[in-house]
Design an enzyme around this catalytic site. Structure first.
Site, PDB file in Angstrom:
ATOM      1  N   GLY A  26       0.841  -1.193   0.000  1.00  0.00           N
ATOM      2  CA  GLY A  26       0.000   0.000   0.000  1.00  0.00           C
ATOM      3  C   GLY A  26       0.877   1.244   0.000  1.00  0.00           C
ATOM      4  CD  GLN A  33       3.347   5.906   2.565  1.00  0.00           C
ATOM      5  OE1 GLN A  33       2.360   5.399   2.039  1.00  0.00           O
ATOM      6  NE2 GLN A  33       4.291   5.196   3.150  1.00  0.00           N
ATOM      7  CB  CYS A  54       4.895   2.244   7.359  1.00  0.00           C
ATOM      8  SG  CYS A  54       4.482   3.730   6.436  1.00  0.00           S
ATOM      9  CG  LEU A  55       6.543   0.953   1.362  1.00  0.00           C
ATOM     10  CD1 LEU A  55       5.994   1.263  -0.027  1.00  0.00           C
ATOM     11  CD2 LEU A  55       7.665  -0.064   1.288  1.00  0.00           C
ATOM     12  CG  HIS A 114      -0.910   1.447   7.225  1.00  0.00           C
ATOM     13  ND1 HIS A 114       0.008   0.983   8.137  1.00  0.00           N
ATOM     14  CD2 HIS A 114      -0.205   2.245   6.365  1.00  0.00           C
ATOM     15  CE1 HIS A 114       1.198   1.494   7.843  1.00  0.00           C
ATOM     16  NE2 HIS A 114       1.100   2.256   6.773  1.00  0.00           N
ATOM     17  CD  GLU A 115      -1.112   2.464   2.639  1.00  0.00           C
ATOM     18  OE1 GLU A 115      -0.615   3.608   2.546  1.00  0.00           O
ATOM     19  OE2 GLU A 115      -0.448   1.473   2.981  1.00  0.00           O
ATOM     20  CG  HIS A 149       0.203   7.050   5.283  1.00  0.00           C
ATOM     21  ND1 HIS A 149       1.341   7.480   5.913  1.00  0.00           N
ATOM     22  CD2 HIS A 149       0.357   5.717   5.090  1.00  0.00           C
ATOM     23  CE1 HIS A 149       2.163   6.445   6.098  1.00  0.00           C
ATOM     24  NE2 HIS A 149       1.592   5.360   5.617  1.00  0.00           N
TER      25      HIS A 149
HETATM   26 ZN   LIG Z   1       2.390   3.486   5.663  1.00  0.00          ZN
END
Ligand SMILES: [Zn+2]
Length: 173
Positions: free
Chosen positions: A46, A51, A94-95, A136-137, A140
């Site tokens: 995701g 991000q 998370c990235l 989660h996304e 953000h």
């Molecule tokens: Zn994330």
């Protein structure tokens, strides 16, 4: 399509409340495709627009396993229209928080309404990992990282590791 740079925490661009898109036009579609390419290249499941430094309410996901056909999801202006009473706990990563993980409790099942890449309003019922990933996304988009759901102690351990990693990276280049 173009691969974008993923912002790593701590960074003020990950803390902003993102604005809705007016509609999914060619520009937003291109952002969605670039985000998918970036996510696949980073082996993520995701990715949210902030991000990659874009403060708009756009997320992409694909929870298909490596040996399965890709199942990309592109969502603009996602909204939860229902959440289950039951919770589920997943060990999240998370990235933007590389190599660090923590258990987060969220509603186990959800229903999300969004604009797809054709600017059509859609609703999707999700449970399990997909429900967690969507939530989660969506976090953000409001400047919330998964670490913000952890206890202060766990969050501070992770943030200190991130700051340390960033400092040594600065020294290396
Ligand atoms: Zn994330």
């Amino acid at each position: 399509m173009a691969k974008l740079d993923i912002i790593v925490a701590p960074d003020p661009r990950l803390k902003v409340k993102c604005k809705a898109v007016a509609q999914v036009d060619a520009q937003v579609r291109r952002l969605m495709d670039d985000m998918l390419e970036t996510m696949y290249a980073a082996a993520g499941i995701g990715l949210a627009a902030p991000q990659v430094g874009i403060a708009r309410r756009v997320i992409v996901l694909d929870i298909a396993k490596d040996d399965e056909e890709p199942r990309p999801l592109r969502m603009a202006n996602p909204e939860l229209v229902w959440v289950s009473q039951e919770d589920a706990t997943f060990n999240e990563g998370c990235l933007s928080v590389p190599e660090l993980y923590g258990d987060v409790v969220r509603p186990a099942a959800i229903r999300v309404r969004y604009l797809d890449h054709e600017n059509e309003v859609r609703e999707l019922a999700a449970e399990g990992m997909l429900a967690t990933c969507i939530q989660h996304e969506m976090d953000h988009l409001d400047g919330i990282l998964f670490v913000d759901h952890l206890t202060a102690l766990k969050r501070n351990i992770i943030l200190r590791k991130l700051v340390k990693a960033k400092k040594s990276a600065d020294v290396a280049v």
